[in-house]
Design an enzyme around this catalytic site. Structure first.
Site, mmCIF file in Angstrom:
data_model
loop_
_atom_site.group_PDB
_atom_site.id
_atom_site.type_symbol
_atom_site.label_atom_id
_atom_site.label_comp_id
_atom_site.label_asym_id
_atom_site.label_seq_id
_atom_site.Cartn_x
_atom_site.Cartn_y
_atom_site.Cartn_z
ATOM 1 N N TYR A 49 6.234 -1.495 -1.119
ATOM 2 C CA TYR A 49 6.232 -1.701 -2.569
ATOM 3 C C TYR A 49 6.918 -3.014 -2.928
ATOM 4 C CZ TYR A 49 7.196 -0.886 -7.533
ATOM 5 O OH TYR A 49 7.287 -1.000 -8.897
ATOM 6 N N GLY B 244 -1.200 4.437 -18.252
ATOM 7 C CA GLY B 244 0.116 4.687 -17.673
ATOM 8 C C GLY B 244 1.196 4.507 -18.725
#
Length: 240
Positions: free
Chosen positions: A144, A19
């Site tokens: 989240y 990532g």
């Protein structure tokens, strides 16, 4: 640069290494002299130039295979995770789990097994990549934020628990970082919403290198008396 900031002779595991944040961490830590062991799920992991192991940390078998593969470590950066925007009325058990599993459960489960298998040396350091979402409220971000808030709370508890092993634990809380992940999230927002969000950052948007530099510091001996912190790397967002 003072040798206290160098990472020479330190072995560091970086999860989520393919990532944007994981890649930046691998690069920054390596530049400071660290030996990197990279973990991720994408095939591009094999092209990073570091010893690596492909595994899914949401699966017990993936965690076990990674822990068996890593060398003895001086540090770990948990840079894997997912992000999503979803109003609470559209949340359910499955959609909450899709965020909590990789962001919170996988990190704690992996750390648990690393400790059980004695893969982290005394004097080591753990860095979680959390988020300012765990510190401040944002509409449509409950799952989240809960996952990152859980990481921050766990960081404090782990700092106390692992101090007897001389292992430090800290979290980095990035704000708006220009990555592929934020680009995909922006597609779900109007241009006006994106501009309004960006305007909340006095120093503008951040870059993956900003997070990586903070991780490098927290893994170094220069931060030897810092543990249990949630460090905002947010261009001044949380000052307001």
């Amino acid at each position: 640069m003072s040798s206290a900031f160098a990472l020479s002779d330190k072995s560091v595991l970086v999860t989520g290494a393919t990532g944007d944040l994981g890649l930046a961490c691998c690069s920054a830590l390596s530049a400071q002299g660290a030996s990197i062991f990279a973990s991720g799920r994408r095939e591009s992991l094999d092209t990073l130039g570091h010893p690596s192991w492909r595994s899914d940390l949401c699966e017990a078998e993936g965690i076990a295979s990674l822990v068996d593969a890593v060398p003895e470590l001086d540090g770990v950066v948990f840079a894997h995770g997912v992000s999503t925007l979803r109003p609470v009325q559209f949340l359910n058990k499955d959609s909450i789990g899709e965020v909590m599993e990789p962001n919170l459960t996988a990190s704690l489960s992996t750390l648990s097994l690393l400790l059980k298998k004695k893969r982290i040396r005394a004097g080591g350091a753990i860095v979680f990549i959390a988020s300012i979402a765990g510190l401040t409220g944002t509409a449509g971000n409950a799952a989240y934020a809960a996952s990152k808030g859980g990481i921050i709370a766990a960081t404090r508890s782990l700092a106390v628990e692992l101090a007897r092993k001389k292992i430090r634990v800290n979290a980095i809380c990035p704000g708006w970082i220009e990555t592929g992940l934020t680009d995909s999230l922006n597609q779900n927002l109007s241009d006006e919403s994106v501009k309004a969000q960006q305007a909340k950052y006095p120093l503008g948007a951040g870059h993956p290198q900003d997070v990586a530099n903070a991780a490098s510091f927290l893994l170094s001996d220069a931060s030897r008396w810092i543990t249990g912190t949630a460090l905002p790397v947010d261009g001044g967002y949380t000052c307001q």
